[in-house]
Scaffold this motif. Structure first.
Motif, PDB file in Angstrom:
ATOM      1  N   LYS A  18       0.828  -1.203   0.000  1.00 61.76           N
ATOM      2  CA  LYS A  18       0.000   0.000   0.000  1.00 61.76           C
ATOM      3  C   LYS A  18       0.862   1.251   0.000  1.00 61.76           C
ATOM      4  N   GLU A  19       1.936   1.238   0.792  1.00 63.00           N
ATOM      5  CA  GLU A  19       2.829   2.389   0.845  1.00 63.00           C
ATOM      6  C   GLU A  19       3.553   2.575  -0.478  1.00 63.00           C
ATOM      7  N   ALA A  20       3.948   1.483  -1.111  1.00 70.07           N
ATOM      8  CA  ALA A  20       4.629   1.575  -2.404  1.00 70.07           C
ATOM      9  C   ALA A  20       3.692   2.137  -3.472  1.00 70.07           C
ATOM     10  N   THR A  21       2.423   1.731  -3.418  1.00 68.61           N
ATOM     11  CA  THR A  21       1.441   2.255  -4.368  1.00 68.61           C
ATOM     12  C   THR A  21       1.228   3.743  -4.156  1.00 68.61           C
ATOM     13  N   ARG A  22       1.122   4.138  -2.904  1.00 67.72           N
ATOM     14  CA  ARG A  22       0.950   5.566  -2.594  1.00 67.72           C
ATOM     15  C   ARG A  22       2.158   6.367  -3.073  1.00 67.72           C
ATOM     16  N   ARG A  23       3.336   5.838  -2.835  1.00 64.49           N
ATOM     17  CA  ARG A  23       4.551   6.535  -3.250  1.00 64.49           C
ATOM     18  C   ARG A  23       4.592   6.661  -4.776  1.00 64.49           C
ATOM     19  N   ARG A  24       4.210   5.604  -5.484  1.00 58.83           N
ATOM     20  CA  ARG A  24       4.189   5.658  -6.947  1.00 58.83           C
ATOM     21  C   ARG A  24       3.214   6.727  -7.431  1.00 58.83           C
ATOM     22  N   MET A  25       2.075   6.824  -6.769  1.00 60.91           N
ATOM     23  CA  MET A  25       1.091   7.835  -7.125  1.00 60.91           C
ATOM     24  C   MET A  25       1.648   9.236  -6.904  1.00 60.91           C
ATOM     25  N   LEU A  26       2.326   9.433  -5.794  1.00 62.39           N
ATOM     26  CA  LEU A  26       2.917  10.746  -5.499  1.00 62.39           C
ATOM     27  C   LEU A  26       3.981  11.104  -6.529  1.00 62.39           C
ATOM     28  N   GLU A  27       4.799  10.132  -6.905  1.00 56.96           N
ATOM     29  CA  GLU A  27       5.878  10.410  -7.851  1.00 56.96           C
ATOM     30  C   GLU A  27       5.347  10.716  -9.244  1.00 56.96           C
ATOM     31  N   THR A  28       4.416   9.896  -9.728  1.00 54.59           N
ATOM     32  CA  THR A  28       3.890  10.134 -11.081  1.00 54.59           C
ATOM     33  C   THR A  28       3.044  11.405 -11.124  1.00 54.59           C
ATOM     34  N   ALA A  29       2.281  11.668 -10.071  1.00 58.35           N
ATOM     35  CA  ALA A  29       1.482  12.895 -10.028  1.00 58.35           C
ATOM     36  C   ALA A  29       2.380  14.116  -9.945  1.00 58.35           C
ATOM     37  N   GLY A  30       3.484  13.994  -9.212  1.00 59.84           N
ATOM     38  CA  GLY A  30       4.412  15.113  -9.122  1.00 59.84           C
ATOM     39  C   GLY A  30       4.969  15.485 -10.485  1.00 59.84           C
ATOM     40  N   ARG A  31       5.361  14.492 -11.262  1.00 66.03           N
ATOM     41  CA  ARG A  31       5.873  14.767 -12.607  1.00 66.03           C
ATOM     42  C   ARG A  31       4.785  15.369 -13.493  1.00 66.03           C
ATOM     43  N   ARG A  32       3.578  14.838 -13.385  1.00 58.87           N
ATOM     44  CA  ARG A  32       2.482  15.352 -14.212  1.00 58.87           C
ATOM     45  C   ARG A  32       2.138  16.785 -13.830  1.00 58.87           C
ATOM     46  N   PHE A  33       2.041  17.073 -12.540  1.00 55.93           N
ATOM     47  CA  PHE A  33       1.736  18.440 -12.099  1.00 55.93           C
ATOM     48  C   PHE A  33       2.792  19.416 -12.601  1.00 55.93           C
TER      49      PHE A  33
END
Length: 203
Positions: A9-24
């Protein structure tokens, strides 16, 4: 149905934060919809809401994580102004200018953060304060207050200069902005007044 552990769950959350950060940082906060954000992370809308209450919650979390990662990089540098000088060269480079998605969150998102909700602005405030403190530790030569003032000036100069270098269409002017900013930043690091063409002509 398989149940995933907390590490997954933490790895999924981290992946979401990283990909969203690049997109933003590449498309802007307003220009990034949830459908695109979850697709970038390889998730579904349902999975998204298992980690974040809303897009605003994601934005605040991304801002916090982006600044935390940047602060960690600065803190990991060997102590001293030499590390700051190296950091300046990397930050004020054409490579960084041309890589919004992988670069500084402040330079990419600051104008939008100012229009975000209080939670996002608070996340940014905490992160910016930590970034200033990280820079100040490298500049501190015995006067902590002066080091903090110099760190604020340096952080402000770096972010604003990179934003301007990215905004102009004239590539020569953009390069001149980076060069001039680098000279001014070095002057702040050295705690001296930068020489200007007028000063040089009067000598």
């Amino acid at each position: 149905m398989a149940r995933y552990g907390p590490e997954h769950k933490e790895a999924t959350r981290r992946r979401m934060l990283e990909t969203a950060g690049r997109r933003f940082k590449s498309d802007g906060i307003d220009g990034s919809g949830i459908a695109t954000l979850v697709a970038d992370a390889g998730l579904t809308n349902g999975a998204f809401y298992g980690h974040f209450r809303s897009k605003d919650d994601l934005v605040a979390s991304v801002v916090a994580q982006q600044l935390e990662d940047q602060v960690a990089r600065v803190n990991a540098l060997p102590a001293g102004v030499e590390s700051v000088v190296a950091f300046l060269s990397e930050y004020l480079s054409p490579t960084h200018r041309d890589d919004s998605a992988g670069g500084c969150p402040s330079a990419a998102l600051l104008d939008e953060i100012g229009r975000c909700d209080d939670a996002t602005r608070q996340s940014y405030t905490d992160g910016a304060r930590s970034m200033i403190e990280a820079i100040a530790r490298h500049l501190d030569d015995g006067d902590a207050q002066l080091a903090k003032e110099r760190a604020i000036g340096l952080f402000t100069l770096l972010v604003g200069s990179l934003q301007l270098a990215r905004a102009v269409t004239d590539r020569d002017l953009s390069a001149q902005v980076l060069t001039a900013a680098h000279a001014s930043a070095l002057a702040i690091v050295a705690n001296r007044t930068p020489a200007t063409s007028i000063d040089q002509e009067s000598e």
